[in-house]
Design a protein around this motif. Structure first.
Motif, mmCIF file in Angstrom:
data_model
loop_
_atom_site.group_PDB
_atom_site.id
_atom_site.type_symbol
_atom_site.label_atom_id
_atom_site.label_comp_id
_atom_site.label_asym_id
_atom_site.label_seq_id
_atom_site.Cartn_x
_atom_site.Cartn_y
_atom_site.Cartn_z
ATOM 1 N N GLY A 344 0.819 -1.211 0.000
ATOM 2 C CA GLY A 344 0.000 0.000 0.000
ATOM 3 C C GLY A 344 0.850 1.257 0.000
ATOM 4 N N ILE A 345 1.908 1.236 0.806
ATOM 5 C CA ILE A 345 2.792 2.396 0.859
ATOM 6 C C ILE A 345 3.505 2.591 -0.473
ATOM 7 N N GLU A 346 3.952 1.487 -1.087
ATOM 8 C CA GLU A 346 4.626 1.599 -2.383
ATOM 9 C C GLU A 346 3.689 2.130 -3.462
ATOM 10 N N VAL A 347 2.415 1.685 -3.424
ATOM 11 C CA VAL A 347 1.444 2.201 -4.400
ATOM 12 C C VAL A 347 1.252 3.701 -4.210
ATOM 13 N N LYS A 348 1.156 4.135 -2.960
ATOM 14 C CA LYS A 348 1.002 5.567 -2.703
ATOM 15 C C LYS A 348 2.235 6.346 -3.143
ATOM 16 N N VAL A 349 3.399 5.785 -2.878
ATOM 17 C CA VAL A 349 4.628 6.459 -3.299
ATOM 18 C C VAL A 349 4.694 6.556 -4.812
ATOM 19 N N GLU A 350 4.313 5.459 -5.494
ATOM 20 C CA GLU A 350 4.303 5.498 -6.956
ATOM 21 C C GLU A 350 3.289 6.512 -7.468
ATOM 22 N N ARG A 351 2.140 6.592 -6.797
ATOM 23 C CA ARG A 351 1.151 7.594 -7.201
ATOM 24 C C ARG A 351 1.698 9.004 -6.994
ATOM 25 N N GLN A 352 2.371 9.218 -5.880
ATOM 26 C CA GLN A 352 2.979 10.527 -5.636
ATOM 27 C C GLN A 352 4.075 10.823 -6.660
ATOM 28 N N ASN A 353 4.846 9.793 -6.989
ATOM 29 C CA ASN A 353 5.880 9.991 -8.006
ATOM 30 C C ASN A 353 5.276 10.333 -9.361
ATOM 31 N N ARG A 354 4.155 9.665 -9.670
ATOM 32 C CA ARG A 354 3.485 9.970 -10.942
ATOM 33 C C ARG A 354 2.983 11.407 -10.947
ATOM 34 N N ASP A 355 2.356 11.822 -9.832
ATOM 35 C CA ASP A 355 1.877 13.212 -9.763
ATOM 36 C C ASP A 355 3.042 14.192 -9.835
ATOM 37 N N LEU A 356 4.152 13.818 -9.204
ATOM 38 C CA LEU A 356 5.322 14.697 -9.244
ATOM 39 C C LEU A 356 5.855 14.821 -10.668
ATOM 40 N N LEU A 357 5.891 13.688 -11.376
ATOM 41 C CA LEU A 357 6.363 13.729 -12.765
ATOM 42 C C LEU A 357 5.423 14.549 -13.637
ATOM 43 N N ASP A 358 4.109 14.387 -13.412
ATOM 44 C CA ASP A 358 3.149 15.208 -14.172
ATOM 45 C C ASP A 358 3.381 16.692 -13.893
ATOM 46 N N SER A 359 3.591 17.018 -12.634
ATOM 47 C CA SER A 359 3.845 18.417 -12.279
ATOM 48 C C SER A 359 5.131 18.920 -12.926
ATOM 49 N N MET A 360 6.147 18.043 -12.908
ATOM 50 C CA MET A 360 7.401 18.443 -13.545
ATOM 51 C C MET A 360 7.238 18.624 -15.043
ATOM 52 N N ASN A 361 6.420 17.755 -15.659
ATOM 53 C CA ASN A 361 6.171 17.910 -17.099
ATOM 54 C C ASN A 361 5.455 19.230 -17.393
ATOM 55 N N ARG A 362 4.468 19.558 -16.538
ATOM 56 C CA ARG A 362 3.768 20.819 -16.758
ATOM 57 C C ARG A 362 4.702 22.009 -16.588
#
Length: 441
Positions: A344-362
């Motif tokens: 569960g923690i890894e899924v949340k971390v991956e979700r946060q990483n995905r959001d971070l990458l999206d933010s970085m892309n923007r």
């Protein structure tokens, strides 16, 4: 030929702890001391001190078993993995088998200073003659009125001859209780077995007394650990229930700390008890082997030795095995819960990483747009300064009468060319800078 380096030591292992021939009547005091795996040196020092007290040559330091005639009695010493045994033998006639013991002949100061804790203590009296029946009243007095088991050893008979008479059998009596002097009591009546076979029977009886008690050493540990395991199990159940609820206000990290604490406590319990459970199983297998080797059959009116032992040893060891299995099951449950929480923690971390990458892309897209804007403004600014510099140059050359042109017209004519050249140059530099990391990779 080249021999294996362990060949001789393995051969000597077959001759370790040899059977000592004995002759009835005989008194024996047998003691087992718990020394642990690292107490061999101190135990050996005690043996040497005993030999010196009776003026007997001391054993060598590499010995695991030793037998010597000390005068009043014979001592047989054996060193095992976590305990050592002393067997004191004295051949003498007796009427009351337990009124005087061989243990009473030992020096008091040696007994007080002996290293290790006494785990096994038994007086064994071996009488000769099977002609007359044993008086039940005497037997009751010898064992302080306790319930007595009685068996006849028939396997010992078959090892000699198939057609032996009843006078050649061995009868064993005991109560498996600790008496006022701290010793158990056992009584053997032996026929004409011969010294070798009688010595073998005595040794098996003493080993039986030693190993049945050692096999139960895990029972106090199992009783102590059961409430702890129950508490850990309830804690894991609460964590599992909270994990299954899916409360949005709860974080998996908040469950990870109590789970880690419970897992650490469980591992401590397992580490401190696993060896003891395995040792108890091994000792119990030796007890079963000795009972089979003795081949005891019950005498009329008395309980059987096997039943006398197993009615408590079997439930006790099953309790230990049950606690051991429970430990393993709880450990697996804790491991599964830990895996679920980590997932569960890894899924949340991956979700946060995905959001971070999206933010970085923007942000990168925004930076690129700003860069394009700045690039256009840069072309305008540079073009403005370049045209002014060109105009200043032309005006100076006109005043110096080097050329005869209108600086404003010439500057205006060069302006488009200058703007286009600057735009292409900046665009090329930008593209090269963007492609440079890919080329380095």
């Amino acid at each position: 030929m080249k021999f294996h380096p362990e060949r001789d030591s393995l051969t000597l292992e077959l001759h370790a702890r040899p059977i000592r021939p004995v002759r009835a009547p005989l008194r024996i005091s047998h003691i087992g001391f718990g020394t642990g795996e690292h107490g061999g040196d101190r135990d050996f020092e005690d043996l040497v001190a005993l030999c010196l007290k009776f003026g007997t040559a001391e054993p060598s330091a590499d010995m695991k078993h030793f037998t010597a005639d000390l005068g009043p009695f014979t001592v047989k010493w054996e060193r095992h993995t976590e305990f050592s045994t002393y067997t004191f033998l004295r051949e003498e006639s007796f009427d009351a088998p337990f009124e005087e013991t061989v243990f009473g002949l030992l020096p008091a100061d040696w007994k007080e200073a002996k290293f290790g804790e006494v785990m096994v203590a038994v007086h064994l009296a071996v009488a000769d003659g099977m002609e007359t029946p044993l008086d039940p009243n005497k037997l009751s007095r010898w064992f302080d009125g306790n319930e007595v088991f009685a068996n006849r050893m028939e396997k010992a008979n078959r090892m000699e001859k198939a057609n032996r008479m009843e006078k050649d059998w061995v009868e064993i009596y005991g109560d498996l209780r600790t008496h006022d002097d701290g010793f158990d009591r056992m009584y053997l009546r032996a026929g004409d077995l011969g010294q070798e076979l009688l010595g073998q029977t005595v040794q098996r009886v003493l080993e039986l007394n030693t190993y049945w008690r050692l096999s139960l050493l895990s029972l106090p540990i199992a009783r102590e650990n059961s409430p702890k395991l129950e508490r850990i199990e309830r804690g894991l159940a609460r964590i599992a229930a909270e994990l299954a609820d899916g409360d949005p206000n709860r974080t998996d990290e908040s469950l990870l700390d109590p789970l880690a604490q419970l897992s650490a406590e469980l591992e401590t319990i397992i580490a401190s008890s696993s060896y003891r459970y395995r040792a108890s199983t091994a000792y119990f297998e030796i007890v079963e082997g000795r009972l089979r080797q003795l081949g005891a059959v019950s005498l009329n009116g008395y309980i059987h030795l096997f039943d006398y032992l197993m009615r408590r040893i079997d439930p006790a060891l099953r309790t230990c095995w049950s606690v051991q299995s429970r430990q393993e099951a709880i450990s697996k449950r804790a491991s599964r819960l830990s895996s679920l929480l980590r997932t569960g923690i890894e899924v949340k971390v991956e979700r946060q990483n995905r959001d971070l990458l999206d933010s970085m892309n923007r942000r990168a897209a925004q930076s690129l747009a700003i860069q394009r804007t700045v690039e256009g403004l840069s072309v305008v600014a540079i073009s403005y300064y370049a045209v002014n510099l060109l105009k200043y140059l032309l005006e100076g050359m006109v005043k110096a009468h080097l050329i005869t042109v209108d600086p404003t017209i010439v500057s205006a004519a060069f302006l488009p060319v200058l703007v286009i050249a600057l735009w292409f140059s900046l665009h090329r530099l930008t593209r090269r800078a963007l492609k440079k990391p890919d080329k380095d990779a």
